[in-house]
Structure formats: C-alpha cells, structure tokens
Design a protein around this motif. Structure first.
Motif, mmCIF file in Angstrom:
data_model
loop_
_atom_site.group_PDB
_atom_site.id
_atom_site.type_symbol
_atom_site.label_atom_id
_atom_site.label_comp_id
_atom_site.label_asym_id
_atom_site.label_seq_id
_atom_site.Cartn_x
_atom_site.Cartn_y
_atom_site.Cartn_z
ATOM 1 N N THR B 107 -2.102 14.651 37.823
ATOM 2 C CA THR B 107 -2.041 14.667 39.416
ATOM 3 C C THR B 107 -1.139 13.204 39.660
ATOM 4 N N GLY B 108 -0.668 12.520 38.523
ATOM 5 C CA GLY B 108 0.518 11.572 38.515
ATOM 6 C C GLY B 108 -0.004 10.260 38.976
ATOM 7 N N LYS B 109 -1.289 10.275 39.404
ATOM 8 C CA LYS B 109 -2.148 9.125 40.159
ATOM 9 C C LYS B 109 -2.899 8.254 38.932
ATOM 10 N N VAL B 110 -3.006 8.667 37.795
ATOM 11 C CA VAL B 110 -3.557 7.828 36.542
ATOM 12 C C VAL B 110 -2.601 8.076 35.487
ATOM 13 N N ALA B 111 -2.569 6.831 34.780
ATOM 14 C CA ALA B 111 -2.155 7.112 33.522
ATOM 15 C C ALA B 111 -3.298 6.316 32.428
ATOM 16 N N ILE B 112 -3.536 7.134 31.439
ATOM 17 C CA ILE B 112 -4.728 6.759 30.543
ATOM 18 C C ILE B 112 -4.265 5.813 29.521
ATOM 19 N N THR B 113 -4.864 4.581 29.348
ATOM 20 C CA THR B 113 -4.554 3.743 28.481
ATOM 21 C C THR B 113 -5.270 3.896 27.029
ATOM 22 N N ASN B 114 -4.658 3.745 26.004
ATOM 23 C CA ASN B 114 -5.420 3.808 24.518
ATOM 24 C C ASN B 114 -5.474 2.473 23.720
ATOM 25 N N THR B 115 -4.976 1.445 24.478
ATOM 26 C CA THR B 115 -5.095 0.334 23.898
ATOM 27 C C THR B 115 -6.740 -0.396 23.796
ATOM 28 N N LEU B 116 -7.483 0.297 24.671
ATOM 29 C CA LEU B 116 -8.820 -0.346 24.672
ATOM 30 C C LEU B 116 -9.761 0.939 24.801
ATOM 31 N N GLY B 117 -10.989 0.540 24.548
ATOM 32 C CA GLY B 117 -11.948 1.512 24.270
ATOM 33 C C GLY B 117 -12.405 1.777 22.800
ATOM 34 N N LEU B 118 -13.005 2.924 22.646
ATOM 35 C CA LEU B 118 -13.499 3.146 21.349
ATOM 36 C C LEU B 118 -12.545 4.306 20.781
ATOM 37 N N GLY B 119 -12.876 4.499 19.486
ATOM 38 C CA GLY B 119 -12.139 5.777 18.816
ATOM 39 C C GLY B 119 -10.831 5.415 18.245
ATOM 40 N N GLU B 120 -10.629 6.515 17.363
ATOM 41 C CA GLU B 120 -9.197 6.356 16.715
ATOM 42 C C GLU B 120 -7.860 5.955 17.498
ATOM 43 N N GLY B 137 8.442 -10.766 17.498
ATOM 44 C CA GLY B 137 7.942 -12.246 17.696
ATOM 45 C C GLY B 137 7.563 -12.497 19.013
ATOM 46 N N LYS B 138 7.432 -11.423 19.939
ATOM 47 C CA LYS B 138 7.034 -11.691 21.203
ATOM 48 C C LYS B 138 5.519 -11.180 21.419
ATOM 49 N N LYS B 139 5.144 -11.887 22.446
ATOM 50 C CA LYS B 139 3.669 -11.304 22.641
ATOM 51 C C LYS B 139 3.599 -10.026 23.341
ATOM 52 N N ALA B 140 3.207 -8.849 22.760
ATOM 53 C CA ALA B 140 3.088 -7.927 23.398
ATOM 54 C C ALA B 140 2.409 -7.556 24.549
ATOM 55 N N LYS B 141 3.088 -6.964 25.744
ATOM 56 C CA LYS B 141 2.388 -6.900 27.160
ATOM 57 C C LYS B 141 1.423 -5.882 27.139
ATOM 58 N N THR B 142 0.138 -6.097 27.121
ATOM 59 C CA THR B 142 -0.792 -4.620 27.314
ATOM 60 C C THR B 142 -1.031 -4.798 28.753
ATOM 61 N N LEU B 143 -1.143 -3.445 29.210
ATOM 62 C CA LEU B 143 -1.590 -3.379 30.638
ATOM 63 C C LEU B 143 -3.180 -3.260 30.595
ATOM 64 N N VAL B 144 -3.355 -4.014 31.489
ATOM 65 C CA VAL B 144 -5.077 -4.000 31.792
ATOM 66 C C VAL B 144 -5.443 -3.083 32.467
ATOM 67 N N PRO B 145 -6.505 -2.099 32.105
ATOM 68 C CA PRO B 145 -6.710 -1.018 33.005
ATOM 69 C C PRO B 145 -7.481 -1.446 34.316
ATOM 70 N N ASP B 146 -7.193 -0.425 35.463
ATOM 71 C CA ASP B 146 -7.759 -0.829 36.617
ATOM 72 C C ASP B 146 -8.930 -0.099 36.897
ATOM 73 N N TYR B 147 -9.261 0.814 35.984
ATOM 74 C CA TYR B 147 -10.535 1.606 36.246
ATOM 75 C C TYR B 147 -10.977 1.980 34.835
ATOM 76 N N THR B 148 -12.279 2.010 34.514
ATOM 77 C CA THR B 148 -12.819 2.618 33.169
ATOM 78 C C THR B 148 -13.672 3.942 33.748
#
Lengths: 143, 202
Positions: B107-120, B137-148
């Motif tokens: 749909t293009g309305k959602v991108a699914i993050t794999n940095t959070l949650g369970l599993g491999e 040497g820089k802090k990696a910017k991880t996008l915080v999810p809007d929804y679970t």
C-alpha cells in the motif's frame, strides 16, 4: 375401477404431502427489512458482464457494483449479490486488480473466497486494493 | 455357433474385468492447484485458502477503517509484535503475518521495521545497527515505530453427535506506540464442520 381411482387419490395425496414436507424442510429463505428511503449515496458503476456458465448465472446474480476510496488512495469495490434460488448455496468469488496501463497487479489479496448465501438472500462482498496503482477490477464467480 | 458367441462373451467379460482391475492400480497422480483457491484440500484445520481469506479480511478491515490515515508520517513505521497461537495446530504464524506484511507494504502506507520485536530478523537488524555504530563511530539512527501489530489465533472446538465444528478466530490489533492506544482491532472467524465416519448424508 373404484379401487383404481381410490389408489390414484392415495398416491396423489402422498405425493402432495411429501412435496410439502420437502419444501418445508428445505426452506431457509431470508426475509430482510431496511429503510424505505435509503440515506446512503453509493457511487454505482456501470459494469460489463461476460457469462460463460449460464447455470451459475441462473443461481447467483450480481445486482450492482459500487466503489469508493479508502485510506486516501486505495480503491474499494463492493458488489451486491443475490441468491436466485430458495436453497442455501456456496459460490466462490475473486477480485482481481488492474493498473492504469491495463496490467494485472497480481495483488496479495487476489484469492478465491467462498460465499455462503441463504435462500433468496441478498448480501454484499467487498475488497480493498492493496496497491494504490489499481484503477480497475475484475470480479469472477465460479461454483 | 453357440460356442463362438459364448467365447466372444467371455472375451468381452475378461477384457472388462482387466480394464476394471487395471483401473484400480492407478499410479500416484499429482496436479498443481491454486493454493488460494477452492481446489485446495479442505480439512478441519486451517488450509491455505483459509489463511489467505483471513489475511485478506483483516487487511480489508484495517484499510477500510482508516486507522492509518492519522499516521504521523508516510510510510508509518510498523513493528510486528508477538503472534500468539492458542490453537491445537502446530502452525507457522507467518502464514498469516507474512500476507499482512506484504499487503501493507504494497500500500505504501507502512514500512515494517525489523530493529524491534522478536525473532531472527530483529536480532540481525539490531546487530547490523551495532556494527554500523562501531564502524562509523556515530550513533546509528533507528526509527522508532509508530505502530505495533499484535495478533492471536484461537481455536474453539464444539461437538454435537458426529459433527465437530472447529471455529478459528483471527484477532489482530494495531497499537499506537506513542499513546499506547489501540487504534484498530478486528476479529475474523472461520468455522469448519466435519462429520465423522459412518453417518449417512450431511
């Protein structure tokens, strides 16, 4: 001669009784009630029908098709379907999506679904395109 | 003459019997069917068509409900939370979740993050982020999810005489991370009746 006439009457009565029982046993028709003057303003679309199974077309009829847009840009299609017979009937249907260039999208939700229709029931089936590229659809029915 | 007719009759019968018996010894036959279609083998369990139908109904509900209309960004970041399988079936819940993920991503309305949650996938993604931090040497910017997205499968079995009904409930909730509020919920059910052997008619 008298005996023969009597036998015919008995057989006829049995047939009539049996038929009445049979019809009563099979009755699963749906009565429905709704607002006399609908407040909804559906966006009905003109449809083209290609019938290759006349038997199926005689059992289940597409009354109308209307469309809307959901989640901003996703096409939603709803078809009103009517069971033309008195018995409960299962039919399978599938929506397919087509993009602006006439290409089939082969979307994830293009699956055959089973619809159970009670006798003379009218119901709606609907689906949402999961691709914003969808501009057209095809609704297919099979037994 | 009589003998000729009898021998012909015998010949026909023998041929018929041969054809009948040879018909019983057919080789194993395999055909390709539409996994999402009515030709899929129907069992008391959840078959391929049921998974596809359940996923489709849930997606339709989510998109029709407009829950994603108020997302803070497009595409909204979604993390798939745990999926609880409370059925008696040993099934991979990705049979449902993957279909939902594919559809929502399309749909293009959602991108699914794999940095959070369970599993491999989550482990790999978080290790990749750590590695990038170490190298740059820089802090990696991880996008915080809007929804679970949270899901649960439930099975209820009812029996009446020789008829067994298995009702499978597919429950799903979309939770807004910032507020903790459930912005969309749905439950779809598939009921399957199976009649035991020995019964006459349905």
């Amino acid at each position: 001669m008298k005996i023969k006439l009597h036998s015919v009457r008995v057989v006829a009565s049995l047939w009539a009784g049996g038929a009445a029982l049979l019809l009563a046993g099979c009755a699963s028709n749906v009565n429905s009630y709704e607002r006399a003057e609908s407040q909804a303003t559906p966006n009905y679309i003109a449809d083209k029908r290609v019938i290759t199974d006349n038997t199926l077309a005689g059992l289940v009829r597409v009354v109308s098709i209307n469309q809307s847009t959901v989640s901003g840009n996703l096409l939603k299609i709803q078809a009103t379907v009517e069971n033309l017979r008195n018995s409960t009937r299962n039919v399978n249907y599938k929506f397919e999506w087509i993009d602006q260039d006439g290409m089939a999208l082969d979307s994830a939700n293009e699956t055959w679904k089973t619809l159970v229709l009670q006798g003379r029931e009218t119901t709606t089936i609907s689906t949402v395109s999961v691709s914003p590229r969808a501009v057209d659809f095809k609704l297919k029915f099979r037994e | 003459m009589k003998q000729t007719v009898s021998s012909k009759l015998l010949g026909v019968l023998a041929l018929g019997a041969m054809l009948t018996f040879s018909g019983c010894e057919t080789a194993t036959e395999t055909r390709t069917v539409d996994a999402k279609g009515p030709q899929a083998i129907n069992t008391a369990a959840i078959n391929s068509q049921d998974w596809a139908n359940a996923a489709d109904q849930l997606i339709n509900s989510l998109l029709s409900g407009g829950a994603l209309n108020n997302a803070p960004r497009t595409p909204a970041i979604l993390a798939v939370d745990r999926v609880i399988n409370n059925t008696q079936l040993m099934v991979d819940t990705d049979l449902l979740i993957k279909k939902i993920r594919v559809a929502l991503t399309n749909t293009g309305k959602v991108a699914i993050t794999n940095t959070l949650g369970l599993g491999e996938r989550a482990v790999v993604a978080s290790e990749a982020a750590e590695l990038e931090e170490m190298q740059s040497g820089k802090k990696a910017k991880t996008l915080v999810p809007d929804y679970t997205l949270y899901a649960k499968l439930i099975q209820q079995t009812d029996k009446n005489g020789k008829v067994t009904q298995n009702t499978y409930a597919f429950q799903m909730s979309l939770v807004q991370v910032k507020t903790g509020l459930t912005v969309w919920e749905e439950e779809k059910q598939i009921a399957k009746q199976t009649r035991g052997p020995g019964a006459i008619g349905w």
